[in-house]
Each structure stands twice: as structure tokens, then as C-alpha cells.
Enzyme design. Structure first.
Site, short mmCIF file in Angstrom:
data_model
loop_
_atom_site.label_atom_id
_atom_site.label_comp_id
_atom_site.label_asym_id
_atom_site.label_seq_id
_atom_site.Cartn_x
_atom_site.Cartn_y
_atom_site.Cartn_z
N THR A 36 10.28 1.25 -27.47
CA THR A 36 10.07 0.62 -28.78
C THR A 36 8.72 0.96 -29.39
O THR A 36 8.52 0.75 -30.59
CB THR A 36 10.19 -0.92 -28.66
OG1 THR A 36 9.15 -1.38 -27.79
CG2 THR A 36 11.54 -1.34 -28.14
N ASP A 37 7.79 1.46 -28.57
CA ASP A 37 6.43 1.68 -29.09
C ASP A 37 6.40 2.60 -30.31
O ASP A 37 5.54 2.46 -31.18
CB ASP A 37 5.53 2.29 -28.01
CG ASP A 37 5.17 1.29 -26.92
OD1 ASP A 37 5.47 0.09 -27.10
OD2 ASP A 37 4.61 1.71 -25.89
N THR A 49 11.50 1.20 -22.22
CA THR A 49 11.66 -0.03 -21.43
C THR A 49 13.12 -0.35 -21.14
O THR A 49 13.45 -0.86 -20.06
CB THR A 49 10.98 -1.19 -22.18
OG1 THR A 49 9.57 -0.93 -22.20
CG2 THR A 49 11.20 -2.53 -21.52
N SER A 73 8.15 6.00 -24.63
CA SER A 73 8.20 6.65 -25.94
C SER A 73 6.85 7.23 -26.36
O SER A 73 6.79 8.09 -27.24
CB SER A 73 8.76 5.72 -27.00
OG SER A 73 7.86 4.69 -27.31
#
Ligand code: DAS
Length: 329
Positions: free
Chosen positions: A89-90, A14, A57
């Protein structure tokens, strides 16, 4: 005074998604674009930019991350004092833990990302990148392993966890909390790990391994467990109920599987330790441990899967794997 040299290595996520297509954003900013939009970074450090991948990710693979580990060690050995990785960030809780276990250098490795993309009001990517570069350039996390900087908090990769789908304060390190924070231009470290960092060496040419994360569900028959070996998995993390419990109907199949491959017992509560001597019913933690399962202790299932993958890639035997889970982490 010479400034510290920091490499910013971009993977996508993101933080890099400034391009709108159809109904949403996709990654299009590489490390150079991220850094050039923030001239203040050059006041903190001499920056080298390294584009590595341009994906969400969820599109990263474990071999990608082993290749990233190699690049990070090469950079730290030859060119820079610290590395900042920007990514989605996932999967940060998994990628940062993998780097923590595999990077050989003691120099700082800091992972960051963004919860709000650059086209969204209140986007957090630039602030997170500046904070991450500050932490990396400070050198304060040297020897502490890989850390994650989000929302002005510094989390250790052993504990960090994404806990929300969209809130900028999505990261926590329960039960500990962050090990430090950033305030204005100051970096504060308040806690340090009490144990030495476990390091695993993986030969890039070693055969690829696959580890299944299997969740115990109320009322499920667990028939997938019978097919795990045939499906080509090399190990399993069992995300069991509570303190390490599962329905009785699959206990015999689990025991059979545990005689063929490592089966690691973790908790779907994703918090607290797997118990060892509290319950005795069929499918309880003490029953499963007696049948050869390996306790993940306090390691959450996502991180246990990364550790098991690395140990399998490193060619460790089941007993060596058990020893690491029970004594090394
Ligand atoms: N797009 C997701 C990812 O790449 C979410 C994010 O980066 O925050 O992981």
C-alpha cells in the site's frame, strides 16, 4: 451463466507477507497462494493467477510498472475481462495513477493491498481481495480508469492517497471521497470522472528518465537545486510551500533550471490548487510561473512526478508537457 474472467496479478506487499523472519514479516504469498486460500473467489469469477513480483512496494521501480502495464494490456486483450493487482500500500497512490495513465484497455483495472499482514489479528488482505475481485468482475468501472479498492471503498487513482501508516482506513480521496463502495456482495459506483482519461504511450525502449521531487523547507538554502542538472535529473517537481511559494534565495537558480528542463510547481500541502495571480513577492506562485515553471494545478506532488516521468519517457517537449499539466489532467 458464464462468470467473468479476472486475472489476479501479485506484486508482493503486506497482503502477501505471511512469513516471519527476525523482527518482522516479508513477502512470500504469490497470486496463486492468495487466491487458493479464498475458495469464494471462484463463485464471483473465473480466476487466473499471475505472479509478477514479490517485493515490498518500496522495492518496485517505474520500469517494473511499465512492464506491468504491458502484461495487463496483454491479459485484457487476450484472456480476461478485468485485472486485479495486489501490491504494497505504500506506493499504491503512485502505481495506480501510472496504470491509469498508461493502460490502453478500457476494461476494469483494480488495485488492492492490505494494511495488516496475514499473521496479524484483524488482517484485511482477504476482505480487500474479495472486494477488489467483486469490483473487477462487476465491470462497473469499465471506462473509468484504474481504481483502488481498500476497506470496502472504491477510490479513483487520480485522487487516492495513503493518509495513515497503519490504520486499515488509511485511504482517502480528498477533496472528493471515494467514487463508490462495496456492501455485502453489491458494488456501488456513485461518482464518475467528468473528463476523459488522459492516456500516455511510452515506448518500452525509450531512454529511462529521472524526476526529482524537491521539498521547500523553512530555512533551507536550497543549494541542491544548483546541482540538479549535473546529477542527471531530467525534470523536477518542486513541492513548494502553500499555494506555490519558495524562499527568494533559490529563485534565480530555479529560473535557470526551468530553461533547461521542466520544473513543475506543486504544493507540499498536497491539497488544493497552485494559485496563479494572488501573490507577487519574489518566490511567489505568480513570480515562479513567470520564470517558466509549470503549474501542477491540483495534482499532488507524488502524482505530478509520475505524470512528468511518463511525459518525459514519451519524448514530449517542455511546451507539450506544460500543455498537459495545464489543460489535460
Ligand atoms: N509493506 C508495505 C508495502 O509493501 C506496506 C503495505 O503493503 O501496506 O508497501
Amino acid at each position: 451463466m458464464t462468470k467473468p474472467r479476472v486475472a489476479v496479478v501479485s506484486l508482493g506487499g503486506t497482503i502477501s507477507m505471511a512469513k516471519k523472519v527476525a523482527s518482522g514479516v516479508v513477502p512470500n504469498l504469490d497470486a496463486e497462494s492468495l487466491v487458493s486460500s479464498l475458495p469464494e473467489l471462484r463463485d464471483i469469477a473465473e480466476i487466473k493467477t499471475v505472479p509478477f513480483r514479490m517485493v515490498a512496494s518500496s522495492g518496485l521501480s517505474l520500469p517494473d510498472l511499465l512492464a506491468l502495464r504491458q502484461d495487463i494490456d496483454d491479459l485484457l486483450q487476450n484472456e480476461v475481462d478485468a485485472v486485479v493487482v495486489t501490491q504494497g500500500t505504500d506506493t499504491i497512490e503512485e502505481t495506480s495513477f501510472l496504470l491509469n495513465l498508461t493502460v490502453r484497455s478500457e476494461k476494469p483495472v483494480v488495485v488492492t493491498g492490505a494494511m495488516r499482514d496475514p499473521t496479524t489479528p484483524g488482517s484485511d488482505g482477504q476482505a480487500n481481495l474479495i472486494a477488489a475481485v467483486r469490483v473487477a468482475a462487476s465491470g462497473y468501472t469499465s471506462g473509468l480508469g484504474t481504481v483502488v479498492v481498500m476497506n470496502d471503498d472504491i477510490h479513483h487513482s487520480r485522487y487516492v492517497k495513503k493518509t495513515h501508516t497503519s490504520n486499515p482506513a488509511a485511504f482517502s480521496s480528498f477533496p472528493l471521497g471515494p467514487i463508490g463502495w462495496i456492501s455485502e456482495d453489491r458494488v456501488r459506483i456513485a461518482l464518475k470522472p467528468a473528463t476523459d482519461r488522459l492516456r500516455i504511450t511510452v515506448d518500452p525502449g525509450s531512454p529511462e528518465k529521472e524526476v526529482l521531487l524537491f521539498t521547500a523547507l523553512l530555512g533551507d538554502s536550497g543549494k541542491l537545486i544548483r546541482h540538479v542538472a549535473d546529477l542527471g535529473y531530467d525534470g523536477i517537481v518542486l513541492e513548494a510551500m502553500g499555494a506555490g511559494h519558495i524562499y527568494p534565495s533559490i529563485v534565480d537558480n530555479l529560473e535557470k533550471l526551468a530553461s533547461k528542463m521542466p520544473v513543475v510547481l506543486a504544493s507540499r500541502t498536497r491539497n488544493g490548487e497552485i494559485l496563479s495571480k494572488t501573490y507577487s513577492f519574489r518566490g511567489s506562485e505568480s513570480d515562479l510561473l513567470k520564470r517558466g515553471l509549470i503549474s501542477a494545478r491540483s495534482l499532488n506532488p507524488l502524482k505530478a512526478r509520475i505524470l512528468l516521468y511518463l511525459l518525459l519517457r514519451a519524448g514530449k517537449t517542455k511546451e507539450e508537457i506544460r500543455n498537459v499539466f495545464e489543460n489535460g489532467i
